[in-house]
Design a protein around this motif. Structure first.
Motif, PDB file in Angstrom:
ATOM      1  N   ALA A 260       5.961  -6.365   5.126  1.00 43.07           N
ATOM      2  CA  ALA A 260       5.826  -6.983   6.148  1.00 43.07           C
ATOM      3  C   ALA A 260       4.247  -6.832   6.728  1.00 43.07           C
ATOM      4  CB  ALA A 260       6.940  -7.011   7.469  1.00 43.07           C
ATOM      5  N   SER A 261       3.787  -5.657   6.719  1.00 40.77           N
ATOM      6  CA  SER A 261       2.385  -5.253   7.413  1.00 40.77           C
ATOM      7  C   SER A 261       1.322  -6.178   6.626  1.00 40.77           C
ATOM      8  CB  SER A 261       2.220  -4.066   7.070  1.00 40.77           C
ATOM      9  OG  SER A 261       2.065  -3.368   5.960  1.00 40.77           O
TER      10      SER A 261
ATOM     11  N   ALA B 183      -3.472  -9.297   6.490  1.00 36.62           N
ATOM     12  CA  ALA B 183      -4.113 -10.607   6.022  1.00 36.62           C
ATOM     13  C   ALA B 183      -4.735 -11.653   7.073  1.00 36.62           C
ATOM     14  CB  ALA B 183      -3.225 -11.375   5.150  1.00 36.62           C
ATOM     15  N   GLY B 184      -3.841 -11.537   8.229  1.00 38.67           N
ATOM     16  CA  GLY B 184      -4.081 -12.069   9.396  1.00 38.67           C
ATOM     17  C   GLY B 184      -5.382 -11.742  10.216  1.00 38.67           C
ATOM     18  N   THR B 185      -5.495 -10.517  10.418  1.00 36.32           N
ATOM     19  CA  THR B 185      -6.926  -9.891  10.998  1.00 36.32           C
ATOM     20  C   THR B 185      -8.042 -10.138   9.900  1.00 36.32           C
ATOM     21  OG1 THR B 185      -6.454  -7.804   9.997  1.00 36.32           O
ATOM     22  CG2 THR B 185      -5.423  -8.372  12.346  1.00 36.32           C
ATOM     23  N   GLY B 186      -7.671 -10.113   8.714  1.00 34.35           N
ATOM     24  CA  GLY B 186      -8.831 -10.581   7.766  1.00 34.35           C
ATOM     25  C   GLY B 186      -9.398 -11.858   7.943  1.00 34.35           C
ATOM     26  N   MET B 187      -8.337 -12.708   8.112  1.00 30.47           N
ATOM     27  CA  MET B 187      -8.631 -14.316   8.194  1.00 30.47           C
ATOM     28  C   MET B 187      -9.280 -14.444   9.580  1.00 30.47           C
ATOM     29  SD  MET B 187      -5.015 -15.919   6.936  1.00 30.47           S
ATOM     30  CE  MET B 187      -5.437 -17.654   7.596  1.00 30.47           C
TER      31      MET B 187
ATOM     32  N   ASP C  56      -7.102   8.089   0.016  1.00 33.94           N
ATOM     33  CA  ASP C  56      -6.059   6.922  -0.468  1.00 33.94           C
ATOM     34  C   ASP C  56      -5.524   6.247   0.808  1.00 33.94           C
ATOM     35  OD1 ASP C  56      -6.236   7.686  -2.918  1.00 33.94           O
ATOM     36  OD2 ASP C  56      -4.420   8.860  -2.984  1.00 33.94           O
ATOM     37  N   ALA C  57      -5.965   6.618   2.026  1.00 31.17           N
ATOM     38  CA  ALA C  57      -5.440   5.928   3.197  1.00 31.17           C
ATOM     39  C   ALA C  57      -5.881   4.456   3.061  1.00 31.17           C
ATOM     40  CB  ALA C  57      -6.174   6.400   4.402  1.00 31.17           C
ATOM     41  N   ALA C  58      -4.575   3.543   3.358  1.00 28.04           N
ATOM     42  CA  ALA C  58      -4.732   2.153   3.292  1.00 28.04           C
ATOM     43  C   ALA C  58      -4.990   1.639   4.756  1.00 28.04           C
ATOM     44  CB  ALA C  58      -3.660   1.661   2.774  1.00 28.04           C
ATOM     45  N   GLY C  59      -5.931   0.647   4.891  1.00 21.67           N
ATOM     46  CA  GLY C  59      -6.173   0.065   6.196  1.00 21.67           C
ATOM     47  C   GLY C  59      -5.085  -0.675   6.672  1.00 21.67           C
ATOM     48  N   SER C  60      -4.962  -0.779   7.821  1.00 18.99           N
ATOM     49  CA  SER C  60      -3.879  -1.374   8.767  1.00 18.99           C
ATOM     50  C   SER C  60      -4.418  -2.598   9.123  1.00 18.99           C
ATOM     51  CB  SER C  60      -3.016  -0.328   9.724  1.00 18.99           C
ATOM     52  OG  SER C  60      -3.985  -0.298  10.584  1.00 18.99           O
ATOM     53  N   ARG C  61      -5.605  -2.809   9.246  1.00 15.29           N
ATOM     54  CA  ARG C  61      -6.116  -4.411   9.971  1.00 15.29           C
ATOM     55  C   ARG C  61      -7.660  -4.105   9.865  1.00 15.29           C
ATOM     56  NH1 ARG C  61      -7.302  -4.395  15.827  1.00 15.29           N
ATOM     57  NH2 ARG C  61      -7.292  -2.179  16.293  1.00 15.29           N
ATOM     58  N   VAL C  62      -8.275  -5.269  10.118  1.00 10.82           N
ATOM     59  CA  VAL C  62      -9.495  -5.580   9.977  1.00 10.82           C
ATOM     60  C   VAL C  62     -10.171  -5.948  11.505  1.00 10.82           C
ATOM     61  CG1 VAL C  62     -11.799  -6.813   9.158  1.00 10.82           C
ATOM     62  CG2 VAL C  62      -9.712  -6.485   7.626  1.00 10.82           C
TER      63      VAL C  62
END
Length: 147
Positions: free
Chosen positions: A4-5, A10-14, A69-75
């Motif tokens: 779900a994240s 993707a929304g913040t990337g858009m 390895d930390a994954a981003g949570s938003r842009v």
């Protein structure tokens, strides 16, 4: 990271790519605007992005390389900065906006670079849309597993 994240990322990337497209549009629209003063001349603008990491997880997941390895949570769009390249003075003494020396100052906008950047931004936006569609299809498949 839950499936779900993906929608949030993707929304913040858009949203970030939309900001990028807006600044590109502004640059292209002002590419031929002139001024008789260097301080009043339009300067190319560029957005600055940053990856926001999820600090709420609390644990490193047992990985030896947790920080790498930390994954981003938003842009996140940090801001919009003006280009530092020099303006283009042109000697046009008959131009109505010419200064006392006959020079007119054009913005530091390269339309070819802006068009290439626009293609890149629209493709990045399209990729985020495809990620959201794929995540939606995967969630729909999960719902049909019990049938």
């Amino acid at each position: 990271m839950s499936l779900a994240s993906v929608f949030n990322i993707a929304g913040t990337g858009m949203s970030a790519q939309s900001t990028r497209l807006n600044t590109i549009s502004s640059n292209i629209a002002n590419a031929e605007s002139v001024s008789s003063n260097i301080d009043q001349t339009y300067r190319a603008r560029h957005p600055v992005f940053a990856t926001m990491f999820n600090q709420a997880q609390g644990s490193d997941g047992g990985s030896l390389f947790a920080e790498q390895d930390a994954a981003g949570s938003r842009v996140h769009v940090l801001g919009i900065v003006e280009g530092q390249s020099s303006l283009m003075p042109r000697y046009e003494p008959t131009h109505p906006a010419a200064d006392e020396n006959g020079y007119v100052y054009y913005p530091n906008v390269n339309v070819v670079e802006e068009m290439a950047d626009m293609i890149s931004a629209s493709r990045a936006f399209q990729t985020n849309v495809e990620m959201m569609n794929t995540a939606k299809q995967m969630l729909q498949k999960v719902l049909t597993l019990g049938q």
